[in-house]
Design an enzyme around this catalytic site. Structure first.
Site, PDB file in Angstrom:
ATOM      1  N   ASP A  67       0.875  -1.208   0.014  1.00 41.71           N
ATOM      2  CA  ASP A  67       0.095  -0.060   0.042  1.00 41.71           C
ATOM      3  C   ASP A  67       0.802   1.303   0.108  1.00 41.71           C
ATOM      4  O   ASP A  67       1.904   1.156   0.121  1.00 41.71           O
ATOM      5  CB  ASP A  67      -1.294   0.017   1.115  1.00 41.71           C
ATOM      6  CG  ASP A  67      -0.313  -0.531   2.523  1.00 41.71           C
ATOM      7  OD1 ASP A  67       1.032  -0.389   2.402  1.00 41.71           O
ATOM      8  OD2 ASP A  67      -0.961  -0.910   3.463  1.00 41.71           O
ATOM      9  N   ASN A 129      -7.499  -3.095  14.107  1.00 41.29           N
ATOM     10  CA  ASN A 129      -8.906  -3.320  13.864  1.00 41.29           C
ATOM     11  C   ASN A 129      -9.088  -4.310  12.873  1.00 41.29           C
ATOM     12  O   ASN A 129     -10.035  -4.780  12.170  1.00 41.29           O
ATOM     13  CB  ASN A 129      -9.616  -2.011  13.457  1.00 41.29           C
ATOM     14  CG  ASN A 129      -8.904  -1.744  11.982  1.00 41.29           C
ATOM     15  OD1 ASN A 129      -7.973  -2.222  11.513  1.00 41.29           O
ATOM     16  ND2 ASN A 129      -9.554  -0.459  11.462  1.00 41.29           N
ATOM     17  N   HIS A 131      -7.468  -4.901  10.014  1.00 38.59           N
ATOM     18  CA  HIS A 131      -6.991  -4.406   8.480  1.00 38.59           C
ATOM     19  C   HIS A 131      -5.840  -5.200   8.297  1.00 38.59           C
ATOM     20  O   HIS A 131      -4.746  -5.678   8.930  1.00 38.59           O
ATOM     21  CB  HIS A 131      -6.939  -2.986   8.293  1.00 38.59           C
ATOM     22  CG  HIS A 131      -5.829  -2.183   8.808  1.00 38.59           C
ATOM     23  ND1 HIS A 131      -5.922  -0.916   9.280  1.00 38.59           N
ATOM     24  CD2 HIS A 131      -4.413  -2.415   8.803  1.00 38.59           C
ATOM     25  CE1 HIS A 131      -4.722  -0.486   9.581  1.00 38.59           C
ATOM     26  NE2 HIS A 131      -3.668  -1.481   9.439  1.00 38.59           N
ATOM     27  N   GLU A 136      -9.750  -2.013   5.309  1.00 43.33           N
ATOM     28  CA  GLU A 136     -10.409  -1.664   6.506  1.00 43.33           C
ATOM     29  C   GLU A 136     -11.558  -2.707   6.558  1.00 43.33           C
ATOM     30  O   GLU A 136     -12.074  -3.379   5.726  1.00 43.33           O
ATOM     31  CB  GLU A 136     -10.909  -0.230   6.567  1.00 43.33           C
ATOM     32  CG  GLU A 136      -9.714   0.978   6.485  1.00 43.33           C
ATOM     33  CD  GLU A 136      -8.897   0.766   7.509  1.00 43.33           C
ATOM     34  OE1 GLU A 136      -8.861  -0.327   8.513  1.00 43.33           O
ATOM     35  OE2 GLU A 136      -8.231   1.878   7.641  1.00 43.33           O
TER      36      GLU A 136
HETATM   37  C1  F6R Z   1       1.352  -1.334   6.089  1.00 42.33           C
HETATM   38  C2  F6R Z   1       0.108  -2.105   6.237  1.00 42.33           C
HETATM   39  C3  F6R Z   1      -0.697  -2.020   7.481  1.00 42.33           C
HETATM   40  C4  F6R Z   1       0.035  -2.453   8.687  1.00 42.33           C
HETATM   41  C5  F6R Z   1      -0.818  -2.568   9.961  1.00 42.33           C
HETATM   42  C6  F6R Z   1       0.193  -2.840  11.203  1.00 42.33           C
HETATM   43  O1  F6R Z   1       2.128  -1.556   4.827  1.00 42.33           O
HETATM   44  O2  F6R Z   1      -0.030  -2.528   5.299  1.00 42.33           O
HETATM   45  O3  F6R Z   1      -1.451  -3.115   7.220  1.00 42.33           O
HETATM   46  O4  F6R Z   1       0.767  -3.716   8.496  1.00 42.33           O
HETATM   47  O5  F6R Z   1      -1.203  -1.177  10.112  1.00 42.33           O
HETATM   48  O6  F6R Z   1       1.137  -1.559  11.361  1.00 42.33           O
HETATM   49  P1  F6R Z   1       1.994  -1.796  12.425  1.00 42.33           P
HETATM   50  O7  F6R Z   1       2.924  -2.974  12.047  1.00 42.33           O
HETATM   51  O8  F6R Z   1       2.863  -0.339  12.483  1.00 42.33           O
HETATM   52  O9  F6R Z   1       1.537  -2.075  13.812  1.00 42.33           O
END
Ligand code: F6R
Length: 234
Positions: A67, A129, A131, A136
């Site tokens: 992303d 959450n 994701h 989401e």
């Molecule tokens: C990042 C991504 C997100 C993160 C998720 C967890 O490329 O796709 O889904 O993996 O928000 O973030 P952290 O690892 O910072 O807790």
């Protein structure tokens, strides 16, 4: 999906980093799906350590990141910048082989991935959450790469990287859930108590309210959890 319990983030980083380093050694033109955020940092450090020690060649490796923010005012917080800092500038990867979804043509990303032969190994974190990528809750399981409005929860979780909550972008472009599940192997990393509820939901029912649960019955997927993230499973 297999759940693998580890003591802490460092142990996970070593094990997952070794899996990726070994894959690149065995298949120098591997196609890697990569994630940003806190979860993969220990993994990237381990990959770099192994690459330096063993002179692992990344010049033919192809990457597709999950992303990217749309209209990220703070250039230092783009996911490309993150990947440069944590991995790409530290191994001999050819930057022309590194890809991020393009907000102008999200649908082309799935085609590009297919053209590259599909993803050999997809690395994932998980949001509090549930994701994965920026998919989401309530994103359809058959979604392809698309633009998303970020939820207030995700924006406030990510505000720690920005000067203020107002500076956090409101949109992102992300691989879809069907894009992610096409990978031949998937490794999800979850550490910390903040992820424990999402991990419990992911393992309970395959339901769009927890996007990561799309992986529940996926035989090619493994979740590496530390003790805190696995709190409700142990
Ligand atoms: C990042 C991504 C997100 C993160 C998720 C967890 O490329 O796709 O889904 O993996 O928000 O973030 P952290 O690892 O910072 O807790």
């Amino acid at each position: 999906m297999e759940v693998i319990y580890k003591k802490n983030a460092e142990e996970i980083g070593i094990e997952v980093g070794d899996i990726i380093a070994d894959l690149v050694k065995a298949k120098p033109n591997s196609v890697l799906g990569l994630a940003t955020g806190s979860s993969p940092i220990d993994t990237y450090n381990r990959i770099v350590e192994r690459a330096e020690k063993e002179k692992i060649d990344f010049s033919r490796v192809v990457t597709f990141n999950l992303d990217e923010y749309v209209d990220c005012g703070d250039e230092t917080q783009t996911y490309r910048r993150f990947m440069d800092e944590h991995l790409f500038n530290r191994v001999n990867i050819n930057k022309a082989n590194t890809h991020f979804p393009d907000a102008a043509h999200p649908e082309k990303y799935d085609e590009e991935i297919a053209k590259a032969g599909g993803v050999d190994l997809q690395l994932l974190g998980i949001g509090a959450n549930g994701h994965i990528g920026f998919n989401e809750p309530n994103t359809p399981f058959n979604s392809k790469t698309h633009i998303v409005e970020l939820t207030e929860k995700t924006r406030s979780d990510n505000a720690r990287f920005f000067k203020s909550l107002d500076d956090v972008p409101t949109k992102a472009v992300t691989m879809g859930l069907s894009t992610i599940t096409k990978a031949r192997k998937i490794i999800l990393i979850a550490t910390g108590i903040n992820k424990s509820a999402a991990i419990a939901l992911m393992c309970r029912d395959r339901d769009v309210s927890c996007p990561a649960s799309v992986l529940k019955d996926n035989k090619n997927a493994a979740a590496y959890c530390d003790e805190a993230a696995a709190k409700y499973l142990l």
